[in-house]
Design an enzyme around this catalytic site. Structure first.
Site, PDB file in Angstrom:
ATOM      1  N   GLU A   1      -3.021   2.662   0.989  1.00 22.84           N
ATOM      2  CA  GLU A   1      -1.621   2.340   1.285  1.00 22.84           C
ATOM      3  C   GLU A   1      -1.027   3.348   2.273  1.00 22.84           C
ATOM      4  O   GLU A   1      -0.101   3.018   3.011  1.00 22.84           O
ATOM      5  CB  GLU A   1      -0.840   2.357  -0.031  1.00 22.84           C
ATOM      6  CG  GLU A   1       0.615   2.031   0.075  1.00 22.84           C
ATOM      7  CD  GLU A   1       1.287   1.934  -1.289  1.00 22.84           C
ATOM      8  OE1 GLU A   1       2.402   2.463  -1.415  1.00 22.84           O
ATOM      9  OE2 GLU A   1       0.706   1.331  -2.210  1.00 22.84           O
TER      10      GLU A   1
ATOM     11  N   SER B   1       1.463   6.604  -4.414  1.00 22.03           N
ATOM     12  CA  SER B   1       0.262   5.823  -4.682  1.00 22.03           C
ATOM     13  C   SER B   1      -0.628   5.793  -3.447  1.00 22.03           C
ATOM     14  O   SER B   1      -0.174   5.470  -2.350  1.00 22.03           O
ATOM     15  CB  SER B   1       0.635   4.390  -5.077  1.00 22.03           C
ATOM     16  OG  SER B   1       1.385   4.382  -6.269  1.00 22.03           O
TER      17      SER B   1
ATOM     18  N   ARG C   1       3.750  -4.370   0.554  1.00 23.12           N
ATOM     19  CA  ARG C   1       3.445  -3.178   1.350  1.00 23.12           C
ATOM     20  C   ARG C   1       3.049  -3.518   2.791  1.00 23.12           C
ATOM     21  O   ARG C   1       2.169  -2.886   3.371  1.00 23.12           O
ATOM     22  CB  ARG C   1       2.342  -2.345   0.671  1.00 23.12           C
ATOM     23  CG  ARG C   1       2.657  -1.911  -0.753  1.00 23.12           C
ATOM     24  CD  ARG C   1       3.912  -1.050  -0.836  1.00 23.12           C
ATOM     25  NE  ARG C   1       4.244  -0.773  -2.233  1.00 23.12           N
ATOM     26  CZ  ARG C   1       5.127  -1.477  -2.933  1.00 23.12           C
ATOM     27  NH1 ARG C   1       5.768  -2.493  -2.370  1.00 23.12           N
ATOM     28  NH2 ARG C   1       5.383  -1.167  -4.188  1.00 23.12           N
TER      29      ARG C   1
END
Length: 285
Positions: A281, A211, A160
């Protein structure tokens, strides 16, 4: 290039948070983008809006938006390469790959993201990551206003993360994905199976941005929040999803403040009980 004043961002962020920006620009090509950044550089740049939290009801700021524009796709069947502008969606990339019997992009099929966003975040699932198929990126370097290209091995792609998160003065224009020859029917079946697995576990019935947190080493966020009894916990219109606690959903008129307060609360609870600092995130704007 299309431009709007007092532009409603509600349909341009996946949480469907009600928000307005002073001006919004939708560039159609590299020349449009260079023209905008030649005038100034303090724009807020967003893609498909699937990984952002709008923290304000009104932004006294100008936005550049890649959503339904700057989205041309081209396939080289001989080289098994798909060339995609930053505003194209990775859903479109996966469908084009399947149409031409090119394998490797199946995991893209049900990840909601623009190409630019997927590269910035190195988007992926346990079935694959963007870096696995990314071969090259074209970008505008705001430091010297030059258009440049880098191969994927020079983009610091990790979980990520990428060079483009660390260096905000680089704007992705285009990406090339290296695929391989496959069987169109088999590729389609893999795509549909992947989608079914994700829809079974994820709260697609409410607006959300996927998420919320990066997965900490050796742990999963959802089970930790379940253990703390936070599944279904609400602040305003924002709720820790009853279907998957790693997601926050807008159950009705959630504000950016609601979402951020819920994130703060869950992070504090995890820190107290597990001594883990959860890392968000999603991009807060």
């Amino acid at each position: 290039m299309i431009a709007h004043k007092n532009f409603d961002l509600t349909d341009y962020n996946a949480y469907r948070v009600k928000s307005i920006c002073k001006n919004a620009f939708f560039p159609e090509n590299e020349e449009d983008l260079i023209e905008l950044y030649t005038k100034k550089q303090d724009y807020v740049l967003i893609g498909s809006g699937h990984n952002i939290i709008c923290s304000k009801a009104y932004y006294n700021a100008d936005f550049i938006i890649f959503n339904g524009n700057f989205n041309k796709l081209k396939v080289d069947e001989i080289a098994s390469v798909i060339e995609a502008e930053a505003g194209a969606t990775i859903y479109e990339v996966s469908n084009l790959a399947q149409k031409y019997a090119l394998s490797g992009a199946e995991f893209f099929y049900d990840i909601p993201s623009s190409v630019g966003g997927a590269v910035v975040m190195n988007a992926g699932t346990k079935e694959g990551e963007t870096k696995n198929i990314l071969s090259k990126v074209r970008y505008l370097d705001l430091a010297d206003m030059q258009v440049k290209e880098k191969n994927s091995e020079d983009l610091e792609l990790s979980y990520r993360n990428s060079l483009f998160q660390k260096q905000k003065d680089k704007v992705i224009l285009k990406a090339w994905f290296q695929l391989q020859q496959g069987n169109a029917e088999h590729i389609k079946s893999v795509m549909e199976a992947s989608k079914a697995r994700r829809w079974e576990k994820q709260p697609r019935e409410y607006p959300n941005c996927g998420s919320v947190y990066k997965r900490p080493p050796g742990r999963f966020v959802g089970p930790m929040l379940d253990e703390l009894g936070l599944k279904g916990f609400r602040i305003g219109g924002a709720e820790v999803s009853k279907k998957h606690s790693g997601f926050i959903v807008n159950i009705g008129d959630a504000t950016g403040k609601d979402i951020l307060e819920l994130i703060k609360y869950t992070k504090e609870k995890v820190k107290i009980n597990f001594d883990i600092d959860l890392e968000v995130e999603q991009r807060i704007i």
